[in-house]
Write a protein that holds these residues in place. Structure first.
Motif, short mmCIF file in Angstrom:
data_model
loop_
_atom_site.label_atom_id
_atom_site.label_comp_id
_atom_site.label_asym_id
_atom_site.label_seq_id
_atom_site.Cartn_x
_atom_site.Cartn_y
_atom_site.Cartn_z
N VAL A 24 46.21 40.67 53.79
CA VAL A 24 45.22 40.85 52.72
C VAL A 24 45.70 40.20 51.43
N ALA A 25 46.97 40.39 51.09
CA ALA A 25 47.51 39.80 49.87
C ALA A 25 47.49 38.28 49.93
N LEU A 26 47.86 37.70 51.07
CA LEU A 26 47.86 36.24 51.20
C LEU A 26 46.45 35.67 51.15
N PHE A 32 41.88 33.53 45.36
CA PHE A 32 42.05 33.52 43.92
C PHE A 32 42.35 32.11 43.43
N LEU A 33 43.25 31.42 44.13
CA LEU A 33 43.58 30.05 43.74
C LEU A 33 42.40 29.11 43.94
N ALA A 34 41.62 29.33 44.99
CA ALA A 34 40.43 28.50 45.21
C ALA A 34 39.43 28.70 44.08
N CYS A 35 39.25 29.92 43.65
CA CYS A 35 38.34 30.19 42.53
C CYS A 35 38.86 29.55 41.25
N ASP A 36 40.18 29.56 41.05
CA ASP A 36 40.75 28.92 39.87
C ASP A 36 40.53 27.41 39.90
N VAL A 37 40.62 26.80 41.08
CA VAL A 37 40.36 25.37 41.20
C VAL A 37 38.90 25.07 40.85
N ILE A 54 34.24 35.65 38.14
CA ILE A 54 34.15 37.04 38.59
C ILE A 54 34.88 37.23 39.92
N ALA A 55 34.70 36.29 40.83
CA ALA A 55 35.38 36.38 42.13
C ALA A 55 36.89 36.31 41.96
N ALA A 56 37.37 35.45 41.06
CA ALA A 56 38.81 35.34 40.82
C ALA A 56 39.37 36.66 40.33
N PHE A 60 42.03 38.91 42.40
CA PHE A 60 43.29 39.27 41.77
C PHE A 60 43.53 40.77 41.86
N LEU A 61 42.49 41.57 41.63
CA LEU A 61 42.64 43.02 41.73
C LEU A 61 42.94 43.46 43.15
N VAL A 62 42.30 42.84 44.13
CA VAL A 62 42.59 43.16 45.53
C VAL A 62 44.03 42.80 45.86
N MET A 63 44.49 41.65 45.39
CA MET A 63 45.86 41.23 45.64
C MET A 63 46.85 42.19 44.98
N LEU A 64 46.55 42.60 43.76
CA LEU A 64 47.42 43.54 43.05
C LEU A 64 47.49 44.88 43.78
#
Length: 94
Positions: A24-26, A32-37, A54-56, A60-64
């Motif tokens: 899940v974290a990966l 997150f990185l795709a949204c940042d791109v 918003i998706a990023a 990020f919250l899910v990863m945290l």
């Protein structure tokens, strides 16, 4: 304290949860990185850029959450292993 017969199943269950949280974290990190791109390549403020922003934040919250939960389960796994070793040592002395 759980009985000695349930500790191996607890350890296996915690290990399985840790594996799922790693995945899940990966996945969250990659999304997150795709949204940042998408945000970096957006020329102007559009619906796509707003959605990516918003998706990023959500990814990020899910990863945290996954990383915090992973750390908690990792400590519980260590505790279960130490308890199992102590129980085995007590049985050996008896």
């Amino acid at each position: 304290m759980p009985a000695a017969t349930t500790e191996p199943t607890d350890t296996a269950r915690i290990s399985a949860q840790i594996r799922v949280l790693r995945i899940v974290a990966l996945v969250s990190l990659s999304l997150f990185l795709a949204c940042d791109v998408v945000l970096a390549t957006a020329q102007d403020v559009t619906t796509l850029a707003l959605g990516a922003s918003i998706a990023a934040m959500l990814f990020f919250l899910v990863m945290l959450y996954a990383l915090v939960r992973w750390a908690y389960l990792h400590s519980r796994l260590h505790e279960a292993r130490v308890d199992a070793e102590l129980d085995a040592a007590e049985r050996e002395q008896d």
